[in-house]
Design a protein around this motif. Structure first.
Motif, PDB file in Angstrom:
ATOM      1  N   PHE A 118      -6.951  -3.053  -3.554  1.00 41.81           N
ATOM      2  CA  PHE A 118      -6.241  -2.120  -2.543  1.00 41.81           C
ATOM      3  C   PHE A 118      -7.355  -1.352  -1.821  1.00 41.81           C
ATOM      4  CE2 PHE A 118      -2.113  -2.703  -4.629  1.00 41.81           C
ATOM      5  CZ  PHE A 118      -1.585  -2.855  -3.389  1.00 41.81           C
ATOM      6  N   ALA A 126       3.523   1.736  -1.370  1.00 44.85           N
ATOM      7  CA  ALA A 126       4.248   1.822  -2.862  1.00 44.85           C
ATOM      8  C   ALA A 126       3.102   2.650  -3.616  1.00 44.85           C
ATOM      9  CB  ALA A 126       4.591   0.516  -3.411  1.00 44.85           C
ATOM     10  N   LEU A 127       2.049   2.792  -3.222  1.00 46.37           N
ATOM     11  CA  LEU A 127       1.210   3.719  -4.024  1.00 46.37           C
ATOM     12  C   LEU A 127       1.244   5.038  -3.857  1.00 46.37           C
ATOM     13  CD1 LEU A 127      -1.962   1.433  -3.538  1.00 46.37           C
ATOM     14  CD2 LEU A 127      -0.588   1.348  -5.249  1.00 46.37           C
ATOM     15  N   ASN A 138      -2.625  10.394 -10.035  1.00 45.38           N
ATOM     16  CA  ASN A 138      -2.314   9.078  -9.493  1.00 45.38           C
ATOM     17  C   ASN A 138      -1.278   8.281 -10.343  1.00 45.38           C
ATOM     18  OD1 ASN A 138      -4.309   8.974  -7.180  1.00 45.38           O
ATOM     19  ND2 ASN A 138      -5.540   9.336  -9.027  1.00 45.38           N
ATOM     20  N   PHE A 163       1.838   5.608  -9.900  1.00 41.71           N
ATOM     21  CA  PHE A 163       2.311   4.461  -8.857  1.00 41.71           C
ATOM     22  C   PHE A 163       3.736   3.958  -9.334  1.00 41.71           C
ATOM     23  CE2 PHE A 163      -2.323   3.606  -8.490  1.00 41.71           C
ATOM     24  CZ  PHE A 163      -2.471   4.534  -7.479  1.00 41.71           C
ATOM     25  N   ILE A 164       4.661   3.457  -8.712  1.00 39.69           N
ATOM     26  CA  ILE A 164       5.994   2.792  -9.083  1.00 39.69           C
ATOM     27  C   ILE A 164       5.567   1.502  -9.389  1.00 39.69           C
ATOM     28  CG2 ILE A 164       7.561   4.550  -8.126  1.00 39.69           C
ATOM     29  CD1 ILE A 164       7.855   2.801  -5.752  1.00 39.69           C
ATOM     30  N   THR A 165       4.680   0.979  -8.759  1.00 39.68           N
ATOM     31  CA  THR A 165       4.381  -0.645  -9.038  1.00 39.68           C
ATOM     32  C   THR A 165       3.253  -0.728 -10.158  1.00 39.68           C
ATOM     33  OG1 THR A 165       2.649  -0.366  -7.207  1.00 39.68           O
ATOM     34  CG2 THR A 165       4.661  -1.700  -6.911  1.00 39.68           C
ATOM     35  N   THR A 168      -2.548   8.068  -1.647  1.00 35.10           N
ATOM     36  CA  THR A 168      -3.373   6.951  -1.827  1.00 35.10           C
ATOM     37  C   THR A 168      -3.124   6.130  -0.384  1.00 35.10           C
ATOM     38  OG1 THR A 168      -3.139   6.727  -4.409  1.00 35.10           O
ATOM     39  CG2 THR A 168      -3.909   4.638  -3.260  1.00 35.10           C
ATOM     40  N   PHE A 204      -8.294  -2.558   1.538  1.00 34.10           N
ATOM     41  CA  PHE A 204      -7.043  -2.775   2.461  1.00 34.10           C
ATOM     42  C   PHE A 204      -7.665  -2.129   3.950  1.00 34.10           C
ATOM     43  CE2 PHE A 204      -3.327  -0.905   4.847  1.00 34.10           C
ATOM     44  CZ  PHE A 204      -2.712  -2.154   4.958  1.00 34.10           C
ATOM     45  N   VAL A 214       0.908  -1.241   0.038  1.00 32.58           N
ATOM     46  CA  VAL A 214      -0.018  -0.015  -0.053  1.00 32.58           C
ATOM     47  C   VAL A 214       0.970   1.252  -0.072  1.00 32.58           C
ATOM     48  CG1 VAL A 214      -1.816   1.263   1.475  1.00 32.58           C
ATOM     49  CG2 VAL A 214      -1.999  -1.177   1.089  1.00 32.58           C
ATOM     50  N   ARG A 236       1.871   8.760  -1.026  1.00 32.72           N
ATOM     51  CA  ARG A 236       1.493   9.269   0.074  1.00 32.72           C
ATOM     52  C   ARG A 236       0.028   9.524   0.119  1.00 32.72           C
ATOM     53  NH1 ARG A 236      -0.189  14.085   2.911  1.00 32.72           N
ATOM     54  NH2 ARG A 236      -0.089  15.045   0.745  1.00 32.72           N
ATOM     55  N   MET A 266     -11.505   1.549  -7.372  1.00 32.58           N
ATOM     56  CA  MET A 266     -11.041   1.591  -5.923  1.00 32.58           C
ATOM     57  C   MET A 266     -11.534   2.264  -4.561  1.00 32.58           C
ATOM     58  SD  MET A 266      -7.043   2.207  -4.895  1.00 32.58           S
ATOM     59  CE  MET A 266      -7.291   3.826  -4.648  1.00 32.58           C
TER      60      MET A 266
END
Lengths: 327, 252
Positions: free
Chosen positions: B98, A215-216, B84, B86-88, A220, B101, A213, A218, B148
């Motif tokens: 997610f 990694a998403l 948004n 993301f690095i992933t 998110t 979560f 989480v 700050r 999400m």
């Protein structure tokens, strides 16, 4: 389902990497030993080489986990703690210890307590420094890279300056401490290093879902209920501990973490930390063991392993940047 | 209910927002409108605890945003920002998962999977579930982000320009879906929106901001007036009331 099949493909890769790592370890342990296998002399040699293998396991674990966590904490996949001067910071602190309190302070303060204190100090420095660097106030990765590299150079220069002022004997004690190498590390470090790394890895394992989480980014991560600042601080603490252990054992390795983490992201085929972290560790182990084996038994030049890793790693870093065309 | 009291924010001594005091009842859709730089997004990010106000407090559904643990807040309130990245590398289904979560802490139960499927269905993402986000168009990605947030299943949902990147078809269906979620599931939406006519057609309340100050709060019928909109946007606006909802005409 596609997602399930993608996840399922991760396991065979683990098995392959595990086997390769085991073969490399076996090779390093037993290849080209004079005395007959099974004799006392044989086991003595194996035992001595076992120290090298144990060192590599510790270093591979520390560097790979530290780099991946640093990437997650800072939401980037290029800069690593080493590139940002983390290890240079460690060298400065070791040098300053000798500079201000003399060589005996190094030996007198050895042990877990010192490592704890040292890590604590590094953590304070590193956290303040990197929190500031990655707070977004500097705008972009280019600026941060520049600042990080310059800081690293600055730390190195300060360390060199203090080393010049030491007496030769103090300098000798210090350099023995700073310029470790794979085949000649201090065996008495291995037990506590393993202990600390084991504890850290247990903590990281418990956090693995939270890391996904984080990694998403700050916003998110905060939306999903994480205390982002707190979590990032914890990761920087863990990174500082791991890097100081690795540097204590084998000296600075600037690009090793970068290669291992980048390859792991590419090859794992999964974005989950539960997969990426062990993958990066195995890749690191194979790089160290395989590189050592080839250098020692093919080129008879085991001492230059870290030089070679830096060379290949640096090239890899450049190629990666050039191919991507941006940071 | 969302209540703001004396909320203000300054950057480098320049006040960009407030002080604003405002109460929004639970349920329905509230649209934040106003010209660029009016402080709409700033206000929304403060409500969603992504930005700390300099003064004042925000209470959402009885929870003070500043003092309630983030973990608890994530079950009451969700917020989606405009940008948004993301690095992933994630698939749509992974991203939407997610959203669970805060409830599952990473271990998805059957119930969590049901929520994920419902959110994917709700935004028509079934066919795209296994595509990576970087393979999607901007509009598809936007819908994945909204999915999400819906999977997070909070009572209060704050969206920063949810219509960004969407074509007419997808913008209309997004607003219909938000309307449905508000009516059928009892969700409370606060959205920043640029197209004043979408606000008129779908919102229950419109909050108009200009230069960081609250200009007016009211139903679409109260805000959609020549003089109010003209002053708000500094543009000549004529509102036509001959259709099912007031329509602002300002194109030339």
């Amino acid at each position: 389902m596609l997602e399930a099949s993608r996840e399922a493909r991760v396991w065979p890769r683990f098995v392959i990497l595990g086997v390769v790592a085991a073969v490399c370890a076996l090779g390093v342990l037993t290849w080209g030993i004079g005395p007959e296998p099974g004799s006392r002399g044989f086991w003595l040699v194996v035992e001595r080489r076992g120290i090298t293998v144990a060192t590599m396991i510790v270093v591979a674990a520390a560097q790979s986990v530290a780099t991946v966590l640093f990437h997650t904490a800072t939401s980037n996949r290029i800069l690593t703690p080493s590139i940002m001067g983390f290890e240079a910071l460690y060298v400065v602190m070791q040098t300053a210890l000798v500079f201000f309190w003399g060589a005996q302070s190094l030996a007198a303060t050895d042990g877990l307590l010192k490592v704890a204190l040292q890590s604590a100090l590094m953590v304070v420095f590193a956290t303040l420094l990197y929190r500031w660097l990655f707070s977004g106030r500097l705008g972009n990765l280019h600026t941060m890279l520049l600042v990080g590299v310059i800081l690293g150079m600055g730390f190195a220069s300060v360390a060199t300056f203090m080393q010049r002022m030491l007496t030769p004997s103090e300098f000798d004690v210090l350099s023995a401490r700073l310029f470790g190498n794979m085949s000649n590390s201090n065996p008495e470090y291995i037990p506590w290093a393993t202990l600390v790394i084991g504890a850290v890895i247990a903590i990281v394992w418990v956090k693995r879902h939270r890391l996904d989480v984080l990694a998403l980014g700050r916003e998110t991560a905060t939306n999903l209920g994480l205390n982002f600042r707190g979590e990032v601080t914890q990761l920087l603490v863990i990174t500082a501990v791991l890097i100081s252990i690795s540097t204590t054992m084998v000296g600075p390795l600037t690009f090793f973490g970068f290669i291992v983490a980048t390859l792991a992201y590419q090859l794992t085929g999964s974005s989950r930390h539960a997969h990426v972290l062990p993958f990066a560790f195995l890749l690191g182990l194979i790089t160290l063991l395989g590189g050592y084996f080839i250098l020692r038994h093919v080129f008879s030049a085991a001492g230059v392993l870290s030089v070679l890793i830096e060379f290949v790693g640096g090239l890899f870093f450049l190629i990666f940047l050039l191919r991507k065309g941006r940071l | 209910m969302i209540s703001l009291s004396d909320v203000s924010k300054s950057y480098a001594g320049r006040r960009v927002l407030g002080p604003i005091s405002l109460e929004l009842p639970a349920g329905g859709i509230t649209a934040l409108v106003g010209p660029n730089g009016a402080g709409k997004s700033t206000l929304l990010t403060i409500m969603g605890r992504l930005l700390d106000p300099d003064t004042g407090s925000v209470v959402v559904g009885g929870a003070d945003v500043a003092t309630t643990p983030s973990r608890e807040l994530a079950k009451i309130l969700s917020i989606l920002r405009q940008e948004n990245h993301f690095i992933t590398r994630l698939t749509v289904a992974q991203l939407v998962a997610f959203g669970r979560f805060p409830h599952s802490r990473g271990r998805l139960t059957a119930e969590d999977h049901a929520h994920v499927e419902r959110a994917l269905d709700f935004l028509g993402l079934g066919d795209l579930r296994d595509r990576f986000l970087d393979e999607l168009s901007g509009g598809q990605r936007q819908r994945a982000y909204v999915a999400m947030v819906l999977a997070q299943d909070t009572r209060y949902i704050l969206l920063d320009e949810p219509l960004n990147n969407l074509d007419i078809h997808h913008a209309v269906s997004m607003m219909r879906q938000l309307r449905r979620a508000a009516d059928e599931l009892g969700k409370t939406f606060v959205i920043v929106i640029h197209d004043i006519n979408f606000a008129s057609a779908y919102a229950d309340r419109i909050v108009a901001l200009r230069d960081g100050e609250l200009v007016s709060v009211g139903t679409p019928a109260e805000i959609m007036r020549d003089d109010v909109l003209g002053a708000l946007f500094d543009t000549e606006v004529r509102v036509r009331s001959d259709g099912p909802y007031p329509l602002a005409v300002y194109y030339r």
